[in-house]
Design a protein around this motif. Structure first.
Motif, PDB file in Angstrom:
ATOM      1  N   PHE A 105      34.158   5.070 -12.650  1.00 49.47           N
ATOM      2  CA  PHE A 105      35.577   4.959 -13.012  1.00 49.47           C
ATOM      3  C   PHE A 105      35.816   4.447 -14.428  1.00 49.47           C
ATOM      4  CE2 PHE A 105      34.898   0.585 -11.517  1.00 49.47           C
ATOM      5  CZ  PHE A 105      35.748  -0.176 -12.301  1.00 49.47           C
ATOM      6  N   LEU A 106      34.798   3.875 -15.054  1.00 53.26           N
ATOM      7  CA  LEU A 106      34.961   3.379 -16.420  1.00 53.26           C
ATOM      8  C   LEU A 106      34.592   4.421 -17.477  1.00 53.26           C
ATOM      9  CD1 LEU A 106      33.441  -0.196 -15.989  1.00 53.26           C
ATOM     10  CD2 LEU A 106      35.843   0.351 -16.408  1.00 53.26           C
ATOM     11  N   TRP A 107      33.972   5.516 -17.075  1.00 55.01           N
ATOM     12  CA  TRP A 107      33.397   6.473 -18.025  1.00 55.01           C
ATOM     13  C   TRP A 107      34.411   7.032 -19.015  1.00 55.01           C
ATOM     14  CZ3 TRP A 107      33.972  11.981 -18.365  1.00 55.01           C
ATOM     15  CH2 TRP A 107      33.058  12.606 -19.208  1.00 55.01           C
ATOM     16  N   GLN A 143      37.154   9.953  -4.880  1.00 51.65           N
ATOM     17  CA  GLN A 143      36.229   9.657  -5.975  1.00 51.65           C
ATOM     18  C   GLN A 143      34.765   9.854  -5.579  1.00 51.65           C
ATOM     19  OE1 GLN A 143      37.429   5.692  -7.201  1.00 51.65           O
ATOM     20  NE2 GLN A 143      39.236   6.464  -8.277  1.00 51.65           N
ATOM     21  N   ARG A 144      34.548  10.288  -4.349  1.00 44.33           N
ATOM     22  CA  ARG A 144      33.223  10.675  -3.852  1.00 44.33           C
ATOM     23  C   ARG A 144      32.179   9.574  -4.077  1.00 44.33           C
ATOM     24  NH1 ARG A 144      34.899  15.018  -6.765  1.00 44.33           N
ATOM     25  NH2 ARG A 144      33.176  14.923  -8.270  1.00 44.33           N
ATOM     26  N   LEU A 145      32.508   8.369  -3.687  1.00 41.13           N
ATOM     27  CA  LEU A 145      31.615   7.233  -3.870  1.00 41.13           C
ATOM     28  C   LEU A 145      30.669   7.093  -2.681  1.00 41.13           C
ATOM     29  CD1 LEU A 145      34.216   4.653  -5.211  1.00 41.13           C
ATOM     30  CD2 LEU A 145      32.537   5.918  -6.541  1.00 41.13           C
ATOM     31  N   PRO A 146      29.411   6.786  -2.937  1.00 41.54           N
ATOM     32  CA  PRO A 146      28.469   6.603  -1.825  1.00 41.54           C
ATOM     33  C   PRO A 146      28.875   5.424  -0.946  1.00 41.54           C
ATOM     34  CG  PRO A 146      27.501   5.887  -3.915  1.00 41.54           C
ATOM     35  CD  PRO A 146      28.764   6.605  -4.256  1.00 41.54           C
ATOM     36  N   GLY A 147      28.818   5.629   0.349  1.00 38.05           N
ATOM     37  CA  GLY A 147      29.161   4.562   1.292  1.00 38.05           C
ATOM     38  C   GLY A 147      30.637   4.435   1.588  1.00 38.05           C
ATOM     39  N   ILE A 148      31.465   5.221   0.917  1.00 33.27           N
ATOM     40  CA  ILE A 148      32.913   5.183   1.157  1.00 33.27           C
ATOM     41  C   ILE A 148      33.308   6.477   1.874  1.00 33.27           C
ATOM     42  CG2 ILE A 148      35.209   4.973   0.122  1.00 33.27           C
ATOM     43  CD1 ILE A 148      33.477   2.493  -0.231  1.00 33.27           C
ATOM     44  N   GLU A 149      33.395   6.401   3.172  1.00 38.27           N
ATOM     45  CA  GLU A 149      33.696   7.581   3.983  1.00 38.27           C
ATOM     46  C   GLU A 149      35.107   7.563   4.536  1.00 38.27           C
ATOM     47  OE1 GLU A 149      31.571   9.955   4.000  1.00 38.27           O
ATOM     48  OE2 GLU A 149      29.957   8.833   3.022  1.00 38.27           O
ATOM     49  N   ILE A 154      36.837   0.646   2.377  1.00 37.41           N
ATOM     50  CA  ILE A 154      37.409   0.085   1.147  1.00 37.41           C
ATOM     51  C   ILE A 154      37.898  -1.328   1.472  1.00 37.41           C
ATOM     52  CG2 ILE A 154      39.028   0.484  -0.738  1.00 37.41           C
ATOM     53  CD1 ILE A 154      39.182   3.412   0.203  1.00 37.41           C
ATOM     54  N   ASP A 155      36.966  -2.248   1.552  1.00 36.26           N
ATOM     55  CA  ASP A 155      37.268  -3.609   1.990  1.00 36.26           C
ATOM     56  C   ASP A 155      37.374  -4.564   0.804  1.00 36.26           C
ATOM     57  OD1 ASP A 155      34.651  -3.743   1.165  1.00 36.26           O
ATOM     58  OD2 ASP A 155      33.808  -4.087   3.162  1.00 36.26           O
ATOM     59  N   ASN A 156      37.507  -5.847   1.105  1.00 35.50           N
ATOM     60  CA  ASN A 156      37.655  -6.844   0.043  1.00 35.50           C
ATOM     61  C   ASN A 156      36.457  -6.853  -0.902  1.00 35.50           C
ATOM     62  OD1 ASN A 156      40.168  -7.723   0.879  1.00 35.50           O
ATOM     63  ND2 ASN A 156      39.336  -9.332   2.211  1.00 35.50           N
ATOM     64  N   LYS A 157      35.264  -6.648  -0.352  1.00 36.85           N
ATOM     65  CA  LYS A 157      34.056  -6.627  -1.175  1.00 36.85           C
ATOM     66  C   LYS A 157      34.109  -5.483  -2.183  1.00 36.85           C
ATOM     67  CE  LYS A 157      29.920  -7.888  -2.411  1.00 36.85           C
ATOM     68  NZ  LYS A 157      29.738  -9.139  -3.190  1.00 36.85           N
ATOM     69  N   PHE A 158      34.651  -4.351  -1.761  1.00 36.00           N
ATOM     70  CA  PHE A 158      34.788  -3.207  -2.663  1.00 36.00           C
ATOM     71  C   PHE A 158      35.635  -3.591  -3.875  1.00 36.00           C
ATOM     72  CE2 PHE A 158      37.364   0.322  -4.215  1.00 36.00           C
ATOM     73  CZ  PHE A 158      36.398   1.279  -4.498  1.00 36.00           C
ATOM     74  N   TRP A 159      36.776  -4.244  -3.626  1.00 35.97           N
ATOM     75  CA  TRP A 159      37.658  -4.612  -4.732  1.00 35.97           C
ATOM     76  C   TRP A 159      37.053  -5.703  -5.594  1.00 35.97           C
ATOM     77  CZ3 TRP A 159      40.650  -0.893  -5.632  1.00 35.97           C
ATOM     78  CH2 TRP A 159      41.236  -0.157  -4.593  1.00 35.97           C
ATOM     79  N   GLU A 160      36.356  -6.647  -4.974  1.00 33.34           N
ATOM     80  CA  GLU A 160      35.706  -7.693  -5.756  1.00 33.34           C
ATOM     81  C   GLU A 160      34.672  -7.095  -6.707  1.00 33.34           C
ATOM     82  OE1 GLU A 160      36.592 -10.812  -5.974  1.00 33.34           O
ATOM     83  OE2 GLU A 160      38.170 -10.443  -4.493  1.00 33.34           O
ATOM     84  N   ASN A 161      33.968  -6.068  -6.246  1.00 35.36           N
ATOM     85  CA  ASN A 161      32.990  -5.402  -7.105  1.00 35.36           C
ATOM     86  C   ASN A 161      33.671  -4.698  -8.277  1.00 35.36           C
ATOM     87  OD1 ASN A 161      30.756  -6.199  -5.614  1.00 35.36           O
ATOM     88  ND2 ASN A 161      30.768  -4.374  -4.319  1.00 35.36           N
ATOM     89  N   ARG A 162      34.839  -4.130  -8.027  1.00 35.64           N
ATOM     90  CA  ARG A 162      35.564  -3.458  -9.115  1.00 35.64           C
ATOM     91  C   ARG A 162      36.049  -4.463 -10.153  1.00 35.64           C
ATOM     92  NH1 ARG A 162      38.595   2.257  -7.994  1.00 35.64           N
ATOM     93  NH2 ARG A 162      36.608   3.341  -7.729  1.00 35.64           N
TER      94      ARG A 162
END
Length: 292
Positions: A105-107, A143-149, A154-162
């Motif tokens: 997403f940063l590309w 966005q075809r992200l691995p592990g996001i089905e 799309i949990d809190n950990k997902f947003w913390e990583n972003r």
């Protein structure tokens, strides 16, 4: 100047709450004298831009985020009016392309960064990935992200990583000579309504309005929560946010220009100094020209 910066700046030491920020604040300025004040600020910024360009060591990235009709386009047009286009570039980010979605997403934002010596202005930015995507998480599924089905992934950990990715991205930029200014133009819900109505009433403004704008307006509270969280998570000492009152555009422009001027002054910019050999060559060149 100092009062504006202190009042609107959100850094690592701050805890940001939108409720503490007035949308119609004007710091004692009046609309009548705003034109001259803005002109003076723009002239000083233009002088410093020349030094930035000549030195060719640092870059300045200015990010604008806001709700629709908050005045991003107007702010860019007015506050950047004195800049030399040769040393300035503006990117307005729309929906990502197929090529964009084939990368992280940063590309696409990395590709749009200003070179050394230049000022880059991003109208919307990488923050859309923790704002509109937070309000509408179904976008993330595309966005075809691995592990996001599904949405449950799309949990809190997902947003913390972003948020962490954004902090690391901006830290990397600052360590390599890019100063970052992040503006959130804080418009009220009532003011947005009035601006929408004005757009509808003027045919020449219809292109700026979409029925989808009304639908997004219904998510106002969700967006305010998303902005509050994003600003708290990504406001750092090196890349602070500035929450600018946006109900009075004339003051918005003064506040933005004031902050830009201070940031450029803090860079301690200097024109390149030639060594003795190069200075001697200049003297020789001058004598040759005089002898023509």
């Amino acid at each position: 100047m100092e009062n504006i910066i202190k009042k609107f700046k959100i850094s690592s030491n701050s805890r940001f709450d939108l409720k503490d920020h007035q949308t119609d604040y004007a710091d004692g300025y009046t609309k009548e004298n705003s034109g001259k004040i803005l002109t003076d600020l723009i002239e000083k910024i233009a002088d410093l831009q020349t030094e930035l360009y000549a030195a060719n060591k640092n870059a300045l990235l200015i990010i604008f985020q806001a709700m629709d009709a908050a005045g991003k386009d107007s702010a860019i047009a007015h506050t950047m009016s004195g800049l030399n286009p040769q040393g300035c570039q503006v990117y307005s980010f729309k929906q990502p392309s197929i090529e964009d979605l084939d990368h992280d997403f940063l590309w696409r934002h990395y590709k749009a960064l200003p070179e050394r010596g230049r000022i880059g202005i991003h109208n919307r930015s990488h923050y859309e990935n923790v704002l509109v995507c937070k309000v509408h998480p179904e976008i993330v599924l595309g966005q075809r992200l691995p592990g996001i089905e599904n949405l449950k992934d799309i949990d809190n950990k997902f947003w913390e990583n972003r948020y962490e990715s954004i902090r690391n991205f901006e830290k990397h930029l600052t360590l390599n000579g890019t100063t970052i200014i992040k503006f959130f133009l804080n418009v009220s819900e009532d003011e947005q309504k009035e601006r929408f109505l004005k757009r509808i009433a003027k045919p020449e403004k219809h292109w700026k309005f979409s029925s989808a704008d009304i639908e997004e307006r219904s998510y106002w509270k969700d967006y305010m929560n998303a902005y509050t969280k994003a600003i708290n998570e990504t406001a750092t000492n090196d890349a602070p946010w500035y929450v600018i009152p946006a109900d009075k555009k004339w003051f918005t422009h003064i506040a933005i220009s004031t902050i830009m001027l201070q940031v450029l002054q803090d860079m301690k910019l200097k024109y390149p100094v030639l060594d003795k050999e190069e200075k001697d060559k200049l003297g020789e060149a001058a004598e040759l020209l005089k002898g023509e």
